[in-house]
Motif scaffolding. Sequence first.
Motif, PDB file in Angstrom:
ATOM      1  N   ALA A   1       0.829  -1.202   0.000  1.00  0.00           N
ATOM      2  CA  ALA A   1       0.000   0.000   0.000  1.00  0.00           C
ATOM      3  C   ALA A   1       0.868   1.260   0.000  1.00  0.00           C
ATOM      4  O   ALA A   1       0.599   2.214  -0.746  1.00  0.00           O
ATOM      5  N   ALA A   2       1.908   1.298   0.829  1.00  0.00           N
ATOM      6  CA  ALA A   2       2.790   2.468   0.880  1.00  0.00           C
ATOM      7  C   ALA A   2       3.534   2.646  -0.438  1.00  0.00           C
ATOM      8  O   ALA A   2       3.738   3.777  -0.899  1.00  0.00           O
ATOM      9  N   ALA A   3       3.943   1.530  -1.055  1.00  0.00           N
ATOM     10  CA  ALA A   3       4.634   1.610  -2.343  1.00  0.00           C
ATOM     11  C   ALA A   3       3.725   2.199  -3.416  1.00  0.00           C
ATOM     12  O   ALA A   3       4.152   3.027  -4.224  1.00  0.00           O
ATOM     13  N   ILE A   4       2.452   1.788  -3.419  1.00  0.00           N
ATOM     14  CA  ILE A   4       1.499   2.351  -4.378  1.00  0.00           C
ATOM     15  C   ILE A   4       1.310   3.844  -4.126  1.00  0.00           C
ATOM     16  O   ILE A   4       1.230   4.644  -5.057  1.00  0.00           O
ATOM     17  N   GLY A   5       1.256   4.247  -2.853  1.00  0.00           N
ATOM     18  CA  GLY A   5       1.143   5.658  -2.528  1.00  0.00           C
ATOM     19  C   GLY A   5       2.335   6.457  -3.023  1.00  0.00           C
ATOM     20  O   GLY A   5       2.186   7.570  -3.549  1.00  0.00           O
TER      21      GLY A   5
END
Length: 480
Positions: free
Chosen positions: A199-203
């Motif tokens: 999720a953080a990588a997508i953000g």
Amino acid sequence: MEKLSVFLQCIVFALLVSNIVLAVNITISNSGENDDDDNSLYVFADEVEILKVRIEDAEDISELTLVAVSKDEDIFRIANDSMRFSVTANETIEIGIMGVFVGIEDIELKLERGDDVIMNVNHVIKVKRQPSILVVIYTWSITAWLLISYITMGCKMDWRIIREKLRRPYGVLIGAFCQFIIMPALSFGLAKLLNLDDAAAIGLVTIGSCPGGWLSNVFSLLLDVDFVLSLTMTFISTVLALGFMPLNLYLYASQFTGDNEDLQTPFFDIMIQLVTLVIPVFIGMVILYKFPKLADICLKCLKPFAVILLVIGFGLGTPAQLYVYFSDWEIYVAGVSLPFIGGCIGFGIAKIARIELKSSVTISLETGVQNSLLAIAMVGISYPQPESDLINRVPLLVVVFTSLEGTILTIAKVVVQKYFWKSGGELEEVEIRNKDEHPEMIEIDGKKCITSVSVGIQVGGEENSDNDDVSIDNPGFTED
């Protein structure tokens, strides 16, 4: 013979055990909120939901024990007195799941007979934040801020100024290259290097794929660089984002979706939002040309609106998004590094291309200061909870650190000018990089002005009268 008998007994026992294992079926049902396509258990932080587990089709349930284990007790924990449950016939085991903090993690269900684990099943638990009126107000204020910034950007845009910049488009082309080629690749590389969760990588990739925004224009003005180039680059990048942003999300964000379908990039929704946000720019341009007085009113209202929205954004945003500040250190490093490294790369490429200093700083700002508000609003609308909260951790931190970094640069510039690089007082003219590129430049009271930039700047020292407040409206010049 005894050894053969023992061997045969072991084979028979193994077959019996294998039959039991093959026959056992674990049925899981949720008491909480979920839809037909998602079997995950949803639970709010500080609340308990029941996970129902039933052991079926077991030929022999004697001495069977079900063990429930949270894989991350910082996200959720087992609310029962014990994590071990005796299995009895025709009985449903109820496991209490206590939400601790927003996140997504598995609960591991192990079926044991004695010391042997005969079956192991994982089930997804999704912990959401408690609903709050602060979050609603904050979300709507961000949306309003975004729309107002795009409309006012349109009110500042003059096609003549864009045309002049596009005649020698080196700065615009370098900026577009940095924004849509360098930044997405940089964000992807940082996500891999820091080993961010999906999720953080997508953000991080989402914010890295965004065009420039209102904040870069503000810092361009505060740092006294090429404000016209900043406006032009922001406008061009906003239009180019219609194609490049979905493409970059497809190339990079798709690498982190994993097994969670809720992390799949909603390309259609994003495309609709981008088109919707480009429309206000053209509305602002129409207001400028058809209703110049209304455009003047809009620009005069910009500062009060900006102050109000800043107060709402930071005053309510901090408590409403407090969970962000409990992120792992890797996410903090990503939030600090992306704008800083991106700005340095943009400046370096501009200087290699022999772009003069002020324009190089402008390209640096447009590269490093991405449109975080767009990313936050887009993620909040396009993704479900809690995925949207988890994705937005990076864009929200990027907003904070970009503002801090820009403020530090502005303060440093003021200090250097005042104490180490004195130029004889305050700024004495409204300056455009190359006068020859702008034949419409005029001179009033000894001050150089250009008729196609919509911005008011206080010039001169404190002893100047109110008439020294030079207001440059578009397309004509008026003096308050």
